[in-house]
Write a protein that holds these residues in place. Structure first.
Motif, mmCIF file in Angstrom:
data_model
loop_
_atom_site.group_PDB
_atom_site.id
_atom_site.type_symbol
_atom_site.label_atom_id
_atom_site.label_comp_id
_atom_site.label_asym_id
_atom_site.label_seq_id
_atom_site.Cartn_x
_atom_site.Cartn_y
_atom_site.Cartn_z
ATOM 1 N N ILE A 168 0.917 -1.040 0.442
ATOM 2 C CA ILE A 168 0.160 0.061 -0.314
ATOM 3 C C ILE A 168 0.881 1.133 0.073
ATOM 4 C CG2 ILE A 168 -0.047 0.210 2.328
ATOM 5 C CD1 ILE A 168 -2.915 0.538 -0.273
ATOM 6 N N SER A 169 2.056 0.940 0.910
ATOM 7 C CA SER A 169 3.155 2.346 0.422
ATOM 8 C C SER A 169 3.479 2.319 -0.991
ATOM 9 C CB SER A 169 4.097 2.076 1.556
ATOM 10 O OG SER A 169 4.818 2.863 1.409
ATOM 11 N N GLU A 170 3.728 1.475 -1.407
ATOM 12 C CA GLU A 170 4.387 1.300 -3.123
ATOM 13 C C GLU A 170 3.328 2.308 -3.932
ATOM 14 O OE1 GLU A 170 6.964 -2.915 -3.159
ATOM 15 O OE2 GLU A 170 5.112 -2.433 -4.013
ATOM 16 N N SER A 171 1.672 1.651 -3.331
ATOM 17 C CA SER A 171 1.030 2.815 -4.040
ATOM 18 C C SER A 171 0.769 4.218 -3.986
ATOM 19 C CB SER A 171 -0.939 2.156 -3.929
ATOM 20 O OG SER A 171 -0.246 0.934 -4.399
ATOM 21 N N THR A 184 6.902 4.159 -3.341
ATOM 22 C CA THR A 184 8.071 3.455 -2.469
ATOM 23 C C THR A 184 7.586 2.395 -0.896
ATOM 24 O OG1 THR A 184 10.428 3.241 -0.958
ATOM 25 C CG2 THR A 184 8.707 4.705 -1.007
ATOM 26 N N GLY A 185 8.164 1.025 -0.623
ATOM 27 C CA GLY A 185 7.773 0.279 -0.438
ATOM 28 C C GLY A 185 8.297 0.245 0.977
ATOM 29 N N ALA A 186 9.351 1.789 1.874
ATOM 30 C CA ALA A 186 10.153 2.224 2.578
ATOM 31 C C ALA A 186 9.440 2.179 3.316
ATOM 32 C CB ALA A 186 11.562 2.468 2.456
ATOM 33 N N ASN A 187 9.863 2.113 4.915
ATOM 34 C CA ASN A 187 9.234 3.412 5.732
ATOM 35 C C ASN A 187 10.166 4.873 5.593
ATOM 36 O OD1 ASN A 187 12.095 2.796 7.419
ATOM 37 N ND2 ASN A 187 10.093 1.409 8.139
ATOM 38 N N ALA A 188 10.442 5.967 6.130
ATOM 39 C CA ALA A 188 10.258 7.288 6.533
ATOM 40 C C ALA A 188 12.312 6.586 7.309
ATOM 41 C CB ALA A 188 9.836 8.035 7.536
#
Length: 573
Positions: A126-129, A133-137
């Motif tokens: 869901i972060s990729e969308s 990116t699929g990463a976090n801060a």
């Protein structure tokens, strides 16, 4: 208080295998429940709970894998060239706490998932969308609070608005995953979870929510409300304030019963309505055709399972001597492709199909359901071939593996007969190749194995993948990309495969995606990062008193795979 006391009594009785009352659904399985927090739900045991305590904006329609229908949303529109989604939310919905659901709760839920996102939380997709990116801060310094806040907002009309940086054809399907459930923001903040504000967001970046306060005190909008849980049992009861149709079954009891024979006995006596079985061969012999049993067969399999061969084993306790001296293995034992090929040729796929699946299984060419786009049936497969296995082991590590031998310790999920049988087949065939080869196998609790494998501490395990959303990327990227969810468990990396997978997820051209996935499948056959387990033909069984679970309504995207439907759809006669 009387109601709570009565439910506690029920839990005690059902734990002792008392006869299941008509208003109570009793389920027995071998696995424990790692978490009840949707923000970190990423296994089927947890998902089977959260999808019934909580609800998502959308859900799958009947048995369809592609058709979605509103749940907490009532309708939606897509604009801005496919990059803006605007949702109208259902009115009059209450959380189990009694709080009314508002758009602010939905905004909080998605922002919480973006803030706490980690590779293990299930929020990477869901972060990729929403962030690109699929990463976090913590891992991507370009992620700011402003970016998170802008990605999902409530407008002046009380609508939930998502703004994507790029088109994502799988976005709606991702919203149907139980990890994207709407949580009670007031309740969460009250019990010490993230406030939902910018002031403390950095303290929650990448935070592990497995044992969060929300996991211990869940508050969703689902048809069932959590009552209590201990090491051996879980209890939920129908939520009186549920916005939808009142469930026919009042109480849900899930018991952890490690021994298969005990589960079978309880089921055949009617003390349990549903149980985790022991694989097709065992279940057909012990369960099928018995009085009071309904057996359903011929379900498509939408999961993929494999032996993982970890190329960077971080648990020194599994390494023995830590050397290729016949008394252990080095941490990078599986780094040599010849070792992996040797193991792949040593597994007897046909025997597994016969012994576990009773002839109703299929050897796949890649770790992707054969009903999904991108599956290439022409990719080569390994077969059981002791001579070829010997040849590759003789080449491995410059001949040192064959000369000195090794001791490997492999773990499997406690109570899982299919996994145990697979390990036993492999052990027997490996040890028959060379008297200096030894494979020690041992059972391990599911939550413990998930946690240790997440850290790269397991040498070899059997583990599978059920889809989060119906797209080949969800399997191929998960298993084969060095940025995928399972990479820490296997540590296999191929730069060309990574490139193909990135290309495949950035095009909407189906033919091109299929071509790229075929290339990945062929490269994976050559490099053998996994031993692919044969896929079963799906089946289910339940007590004949249970109503509402049939093949027409069975949806494999629902985690509660014993029936493929939600608890609220079931009743007992």
């Amino acid at each position: 208080m009387k109601k709570v006391a009565a439910l506690a009594t029920l839990l005690t009785l059902t734990t002792a295998l008392a006869v299941a009352p008509k208003d109570t659904l009793v389920i027995q399985e071998s696995a424990d429940i790692p978490t009840m927090d949707p923000g970190v739900t990423y296994d089927t045991a947890s998902g089977a709970i959260t999808e019934n305590l909580y609800e998502t904006l959308l859900t799958y329609s009947g048995a369809s894998l592609t058709k979605l229908e509103p749940l907490l949303a009532t309708k939606w529109t897509i604009s801005n060239g496919g990059k803006t989604y605007t949702f109208d939310l259902r009115k009059g919905v209450k959380f189990h706490s009694g709080n009314a659901m508002t758009c602010a709760d939905a905004e909080y839920s998605f922002e919480r998932n973006l803030v706490t996102n980690s590779a293990e939380s299930g929020n990477w997709f869901i972060s990729e969308s929403l962030l690109g990116t699929g990463a976090n801060a913590n891992d991507d310094k370009t992620i700011t609070w402003a970016r998170i806040d802008k990605a999902v907002e409530c407008n002046n009309a009380g609508q939930l608005v998502f703004t994507l940086p790029a088109v994502d054809p799988a976005f709606l399907a991702k919203l149907a995953y139980t990890g994207q459930s709407i949580v009670d923001s007031k309740h969460a903040a009250k019990i010490g979870e993230w406030s939902g504000k910018e002031a403390d967001w950095k303290a929650w970046v990448g935070k592990d929510l497995t044992n969060s306060n929300l996991s211990k005190q869940p508050s969703g909008t689902g048809a069932y409300k959590f009552v209590r849980k201990d090491a051996n049992a879980f209890l939920a009861t129908a939520f009186d304030g549920y916005w939808g149709k009142k469930p026919a079954i009042k109480n849900i009891v899930i018991q952890k019963v490690s021994e298969l024979a005990a589960r079978q006995q309880a089921f055949l006596k009617g003390d349990a309505d549903l149980i985790e079985g022991g694989g097709r061969a065992v279940d057909e012999e012990q369960i099928k055709g018995k009085p009071g049993v309904v057996w359903q067969d011929g379900f498509p399999s939408t999961s993929a399972t494999a032996f993982f061969m970890n190329e960077n084993i971080k648990a020194t306790g599994l390494l023995g001597s830590g050397k290729l001296d016949g008394k252990g293995i080095p941490a990078n034992f599986f780094k040599d492709a010849n070792v992996r090929r040797g193991f792949s040729y040593a597994f007897n796929y046909d025997q597994y199909i016969q012994d576990v699946q009773k002839g109703k299984g299929k050897q796949r060419t890649m770790l992707l359901p054969d009903t999904f786009p991108g599956y290439d049936a022409k990719v080569n497969t390994y077969t059981f071939d002791a001579a070829k296995a010997k040849q590759f082991f003789q080449r491995a590590w410059g001949g040192q593996v064959w000369k000195n031998g090794f001791v490997l310790t492999a773990n499997y999920r406690a109570g899982s007969v299919p996994s145990q049988t697979a390990m036993e087949i492999l052990k027997k065939n490996i040890e028959a190749l060379n008297p200096k080869f030894r494979v020690n196998i041992q059972a391990k609790q599911w939550s413990e194995m998930l946690a240790s494998s997440k850290k790269g501490e397991e040498a070899m395990i059997v583990i599978g993948w059920a889809p989060d959303y119906a797209d080949p990327d969800n399997f191929m990227y998960t298993f084969y990309s060095s940025n995928g969810y399972y990479f820490p468990r296997n540590n296999w990396k191929d730069t060309q495969v990574d490139k193909w997978l990135e290309q495949a997820r950035n095009t909407v051209n189906t033919a091109e995606r299929n071509r790229l996935y075929s290339l990945v499948g062929k490269k994976a056959y050559e490099q053998a990062p996994y031993i692919l387990m044969p896929a079963p033909v799906g089946y289910s069984f339940m007590r004949d008193s249970l109503v509402g679970a049939d093949q027409k309504s069975f949806n494999p995207m629902i985690s509660f795979s014993y029936t493929g439907t939600f608890w609220k759809e079931l009743s007992k006669k």
